[in-house]
Design an enzyme around this catalytic site. Structure first.
Site, PDB file in Angstrom:
ATOM      1  N   LYS A  14      -4.988  33.435 -69.724  1.00  0.00           N
ATOM      2  CA  LYS A  14      -6.134  34.357 -69.724  1.00  0.00           C
ATOM      3  C   LYS A  14      -6.516  34.806 -68.309  1.00  0.00           C
ATOM      4  CE  LYS A  14     -10.143  31.209 -70.368  1.00  0.00           C
ATOM      5  NZ  LYS A  14      -9.965  30.076 -69.691  1.00  0.00           N
ATOM      6  N   ASP A  43      -4.501  17.885 -70.230  1.00  0.00           N
ATOM      7  CA  ASP A  43      -5.917  17.478 -70.280  1.00  0.00           C
ATOM      8  C   ASP A  43      -6.513  17.667 -71.671  1.00  0.00           C
ATOM      9  OD1 ASP A  43      -5.563  17.068 -67.612  1.00  0.00           O
ATOM     10  OD2 ASP A  43      -7.088  18.475 -66.924  1.00  0.00           O
ATOM     11  N   HIS A 102       0.569  16.048 -63.003  1.00  0.00           N
ATOM     12  CA  HIS A 102       1.951  15.599 -63.221  1.00  0.00           C
ATOM     13  C   HIS A 102       2.141  14.954 -64.588  1.00  0.00           C
ATOM     14  CE1 HIS A 102      -0.318  12.751 -60.659  1.00  0.00           C
ATOM     15  NE2 HIS A 102       0.178  11.807 -61.432  1.00  0.00           N
ATOM     16  N   HIS A 162      14.087   3.088 -40.069  1.00  0.00           N
ATOM     17  CA  HIS A 162      13.180   2.565 -39.053  1.00  0.00           C
ATOM     18  C   HIS A 162      13.048   3.560 -37.916  1.00  0.00           C
ATOM     19  CE1 HIS A 162      11.107  -0.255 -36.465  1.00  0.00           C
ATOM     20  NE2 HIS A 162      11.945   0.068 -35.483  1.00  0.00           N
TER      21      HIS A 162
END
Ligand code: NAD
Length: 465
Positions: free
Chosen positions: A35, A312, A321, A444
């Site tokens: 939308k 959601d 994610h 490292h």
């Protein structure tokens, strides 16, 4: 009416657009209805992306003000150009939302702009510049969520705002009152505090971020307080009054009543699913009475056949994610593949300084499980790269099964925790042991050595602590 589609996705957020692209890649004929003019949903337009852009910009400003001198860098007259900072954020959003449009074209996903409404179980009506009806074998609802208001404090977009407006204040507030010390409250509270606002955070719960590992959440609380955020726990906001440009907020705090007056109030007490106008009631889609979320089965199918929902809109953490993973699973299932989401390996990140990232069980959850567990820790204070970066706050914590050495959880408070957590997610996905991580060669000097050392501490003994 266009030819029928295999899949019509409603909503082009990180759940919907990913589902659409994956479906098209697997040979489905896909349309996606959105939308808003820009694709990308809340995450790209008014959520994850603009907030991270402002978090990064405000962090540079804060570092220049407070820490550059330690590196031997003098900035002279430091100046904040907020308009430019906001323009940079908007540019990032535009680049990424345009990127979604490009991916749709590349993957032959048909994009329709307009509000979608279900009309029967196989049809979607799109009210855009023209009204179009789309027919599909399957429809996927991925309309996401919106900020939840407090019943006694409606958003006015000026003095009482949601995260959307708090990403575009044209001036730094004098006193920003944040209601809710969750993801949004702490991230946007940090942004405006770094840029010079006084920030007061009111949180109803007695602990900060109770779903996170308590030790790390406690350390984050201390770090944020040191940065100047005034956090009140156990403070339930129950009322507010507006007078001119000021808002006074009242909060119950034990037997006391706290009162704060500020020029901006950010209400960040959670988000609610967007289902209005979709025509769910008419279609017979069942919702959860308490949360208003759409009820789905383990294949994300709603109570109506061929109608799916993700992100959601459905149960689980409201994370971009997680929505994307569910979108991929739906597309793969529809294409005849075994789509599936491993909910025990979904990371979470709070982009404060230091960042807090987590995956798997917290120490509290491991204790509750009642099975013997081990904890390995490594502090960034002892990590060479963190020292060079001048970012030594925080630690890595690995939780393992004491019998099998399997990694149960990884929790990181520290620099780039958001990126480092990937190793823990992979460990959980592969059922790795702490020994596996410890014996994996970490470059490292890197921050990732702290993850290796924490795993070593859980399995045997850290080398550099
Ligand atoms: P949240 O659920 O994370 O936090 C809301 C907080 O408000 C809770 O701690 C709650 O106890 C408190 N609260 C509720 N009512 C209150 C009251 N009356 N007075 C005081 N405190 C009160 O919600 P949010 O921060 O609004 O974020 C919404 C969603 O967006 C979250 O579910 C999150 O997953 C997502 N999000 C994620 C990120 C990220 O991944 N970094 C960033 C932003 C948002």
């Amino acid at each position: 009416m266009p030819d029928p589609f295999d899949l019509v996705v409603v909503g082009a957020g990180p759940g919907g657009y990913i589902a659409a692209i994956r479906g098209a890649q697997l040979g489905l004929r896909v349309a996606c209805v959105e939308k808003n003019k820009a694709l990308g949903g809340a995450c790209l337009n008014v959520g994850c992306i603009p907030s991270k852009a402002l978090l990064d910009s405000s962090e540079w400003y804060h570092l220049a003000k407070q820490r550059f001198e330690r590196h031997g860098i003098g900035c002279g007259d430091l100046r904040l150009d907020l308009a430019r900072m906001l323009a940079r954020k908007n540019q990032i959003v535009k680049g990424l939302t345009d990127g979604v449009a490009f991916l749709f074209r590349k993957n032959k996903v048909a994009a329709y702009h307009g509000a979608a409404q279900l009309v029967g179980k196989n049809r979607v009506m799109v009210a855009g510049e023209q009204v179009v009806e789309l027919e599909a074998k399957a429809i996927l609802l991925a309309t996401g969520s919106e900020p939840a208001p407090l019943p006694f404090l409606a958003f006015d977009g000026v003095g009482v705002v949601s995260s959307t407006e708090a990403l575009m204040f044209e001036q730094v507030p004098q006193h920003l009152i944040v209601i809710g010390a969750g993801y949004i409250g702490l991230e946007l509270g940090s942004v405006w505090s770094r840029l010079g606002a006084k920030v007061t955070v009111l949180e109803f719960l007695p602990k900060l971020l109770p779903a996170n590992d308590g030790e790390l959440a406690g350390l984050l609380h201390k770090a944020l307080s040191k940065q100047g955020l005034e956090i009140h726990l156990g403070a339930k906001v129950t009322g507010a009054k507006k007078k001119g440009k000021q808002v006074t907020v009242q909060a119950e705090h034990g037997d006391d009543m706290l009162e704060f007056t500020g020029d901006k109030v950010l209400v960040a007490v959670g988000r609610r699913p967007v289902t209005d106008g979709l025509g769910l009631e008419e279609t017979g889609v069942r919702l959860d009475d308490k949360t208003g979320k759409v009820l789905v089965d383990d294949k994300y199918q709603t109570s109506v056949p061929h109608l799916f929902a993700i992100g959601d809109l459905v149960a689980g953490p409201m994370l971009a994610h997680k929505a994307s993973e569910e979108g991929i699973a739906v597309a793969e299932n529809l294409a005849g593949k075994p789509g599936h989401v491993n909910y025990s390996a979904i990371p979470s990140v709070i982009y404060t300084t230091p960042e807090l990232a987590a995956v798997g069980l917290t120490e509290e959850q491991a204790k509750e499980n009642g099975k013997p567990y081990k904890v390995g820790k490594f502090h960034f204070q002892a990590n060479a790269r963190a020292k060079c970066l001048d970012e030594t706050e925080g630690l890595v914590k690995v939780i393992t099964d004491a019998k099998t050495d399997r990694v149960l959880g990884l929790h990181i408070l520290g620099p780039r925790a958001s990126d480092l957590i990937g190793e823990g997610v992979l460990a959980l996905e592969f059922g790795a042991t702490a020994e596996d991580i410890a014996r994996t060669c970490h470059g490292h000097p890197t921050l990732s050595e702290a993850v290796g050392e924490a795993a070593r501490a859980a399995w045997d003994k850290a080398l550099q602590a």
